[in-house]
Design an enzyme around this catalytic site. Structure first.
Site, short mmCIF file in Angstrom:
data_model
loop_
_atom_site.label_atom_id
_atom_site.label_comp_id
_atom_site.label_asym_id
_atom_site.label_seq_id
_atom_site.Cartn_x
_atom_site.Cartn_y
_atom_site.Cartn_z
N VAL A 81 -8.94 -6.68 -8.90
CA VAL A 81 -9.93 -7.00 -8.02
C VAL A 81 -9.10 -6.69 -6.76
O VAL A 81 -8.05 -6.95 -6.39
CB VAL A 81 -10.62 -8.30 -7.60
CG1 VAL A 81 -11.05 -8.58 -6.15
CG2 VAL A 81 -11.37 -8.67 -8.68
N LYS A 84 -7.83 -6.92 -0.19
CA LYS A 84 -8.64 -7.10 0.76
C LYS A 84 -10.16 -7.57 0.72
O LYS A 84 -10.57 -8.51 1.30
CB LYS A 84 -8.66 -5.75 1.75
CG LYS A 84 -9.26 -6.04 3.07
CD LYS A 84 -9.26 -5.10 4.07
CE LYS A 84 -9.89 -5.09 5.42
NZ LYS A 84 -9.80 -4.05 6.37
N CYS A 188 1.59 -0.54 -0.44
CA CYS A 188 0.33 -0.59 -0.82
C CYS A 188 -0.17 0.88 -1.24
O CYS A 188 0.39 1.92 -0.30
CB CYS A 188 -0.81 -1.10 -0.06
SG CYS A 188 -2.36 -1.01 0.09
N ASP A 195 5.03 -4.38 0.54
CA ASP A 195 4.98 -5.31 -0.31
C ASP A 195 6.15 -5.76 -0.89
O ASP A 195 6.95 -5.07 -1.61
CB ASP A 195 3.95 -4.83 -1.51
CG ASP A 195 2.44 -4.32 -1.20
OD1 ASP A 195 2.19 -5.01 -0.40
OD2 ASP A 195 2.03 -3.54 -1.85
N HIS A 227 0.25 -3.98 -7.01
CA HIS A 227 1.37 -5.18 -7.60
C HIS A 227 1.15 -4.90 -9.07
O HIS A 227 2.30 -4.98 -9.73
CB HIS A 227 1.14 -6.38 -7.24
CG HIS A 227 1.13 -6.69 -5.67
ND1 HIS A 227 1.54 -5.69 -4.89
CD2 HIS A 227 0.90 -7.78 -4.96
CE1 HIS A 227 1.60 -6.14 -3.66
NE2 HIS A 227 1.15 -7.49 -3.74
N GLU A 228 0.12 -5.16 -9.58
CA GLU A 228 -0.12 -5.29 -10.98
C GLU A 228 0.41 -3.86 -11.72
O GLU A 228 0.89 -3.98 -12.83
CB GLU A 228 -1.62 -5.20 -11.42
CG GLU A 228 -2.19 -6.46 -10.90
CD GLU A 228 -3.00 -6.22 -9.36
OE1 GLU A 228 -3.79 -6.95 -8.94
OE2 GLU A 228 -2.22 -5.59 -8.71
N ARG A 256 -0.09 -11.45 1.32
CA ARG A 256 -0.66 -10.70 2.73
C ARG A 256 -2.28 -11.26 2.80
O ARG A 256 -2.88 -11.44 1.68
CB ARG A 256 -0.61 -9.27 2.15
CG ARG A 256 -1.31 -8.47 3.43
CD ARG A 256 -1.22 -7.07 2.97
NE ARG A 256 0.26 -6.52 3.02
CZ ARG A 256 0.19 -5.06 2.27
NH1 ARG A 256 -0.73 -4.26 2.15
NH2 ARG A 256 1.60 -4.84 2.44
N GLY A 257 -2.56 -11.55 3.96
CA GLY A 257 -3.98 -11.88 4.02
C GLY A 257 -4.44 -13.46 3.37
O GLY A 257 -5.29 -13.61 2.94
#
Length: 281
Positions: A81, A84, A188, A195, A227-228, A256-257
């Site tokens: 997913v 953001k 990102c 990141d 990341h994954e 983040r967020g």
């Protein structure tokens, strides 16, 4: 089409005023896995461990409630997913009334489970645990255990992934080691924003050259990938280049967020690591 470029990343969007599960934006794992040579039968097990720090809703009387959420997404699910969209989804709870925390927990589990399996016949269920405010002080901070590679004085010059830096002593006795570094940084895939992460590599097999491994970790510094995907790339590079009998790669990325994402991949069955944040998270 659910591609990273079509997501809401890097775009100005209004915050939803009421609960809206349609905000979740799944992205298929398969394209990046094919890019790094992951076969159809996965060579690893694992999960993506999310922590949501900004979760709030209204109770039946309209009073705001808050909690932390730990969300565990199995790596066997066909989608990730986009983060953001996950943030926007969670913020859509802010002005929505729910009977209790259990209803919120169930709603998140149902919605995320649907998103990570969307477009596939595969069905999976994510894990969701809510931490109430009275338990916040039980949430520990702990650095990744292991021998820290950052102690090594190495000269670094490569800042995009360089698997050729990985070597191992195939003609010597095998070892078992747990190695860590705080120097993992990537960007990102869409926005190029940095990141930051700490990474732990546990293995049994031919001893991996530590200087080469540290320089390899540093080589992600200018690399654009989620990341994954970074963690799976690290796993596959070490797996194919150094040929360990067992391998586990675990990274904890800074939030983040209001979200952190902590991918964990392992070659053999074992218990999930505790979702314990590091000091930078």
């Amino acid at each position: 089409m659910t591609t990273p470029e079509n997501s809401l990343l890097g775009k100005a969007v209004p915050y939803a005023d009421q609960y809206d599960a349609s905000l979740l934006y799944p992205i298929a794992r398969i394209a990046k896995r094919e890019e790094i040579g992951v076969p159809a039968t996965l060579p690893f097990l694992g999960a993506d461990l999310w922590t949501a720090y900004e979760l709030s809703w209204l109770n039946a009387r309209g009073k705001p409630q808050v909690a932390l959420a730990h969300i565990t997404v199995p790596c066997e699910t066909p989608n990730i997913v986009e983060s953001k969209s996950f943030k926007l989804y969670l913020n859509s709870f802010n002005n929505t009334k729910f009977a209790d925390a259990a209803e919120v927990q169930a709603r998140i589990r149902t919605d995320i489970s649907e998103a990570v399996c969307r477009g596939s016949e595969a069905k999976g269920t994510v894990g969701v645990k809510l931490i109430a405010p009275e338990l916040f002080d039980r949430e520990p901070i702990h650095e990744l255990d292991g021998l820290n590679l950052d102690r090594l004085e190495v000269k670094c010059s490569q800042y995009t992934p360089a698997p050729e830096l990985l070597t191992a002593a195939f003609d010597e006795q095998p070892v078992s080691e747990v190695l860590t570094s705080n120097l993992l940084k990537s960007n990102c895939l869409v926005t190029g924003q940095p990141d930051w992460a700490s990474v732990q590599i546990s293995y049994s097999g031919p001893q991996i050259d530590q200087e080469g491994l540290l320089k390899y970790i540093v080589s992600f510094r200018n690399h654009n990938e989620f990341h994954e995907q970074c963690v799976e790339r690290i796993f596959m590079d070490v797996w194919t280049r150094c040929k360990p009998a067992k391998l586990t790669v675990y990274a904890r990325y800074t939030r983040r967020g209001g979200l952190d994402i902590n991918p964990w991949r392992t070659s053999h069955p074992q218990a999930l690591p505790a979702n314990v944040r590091t000091a930078r998270q």
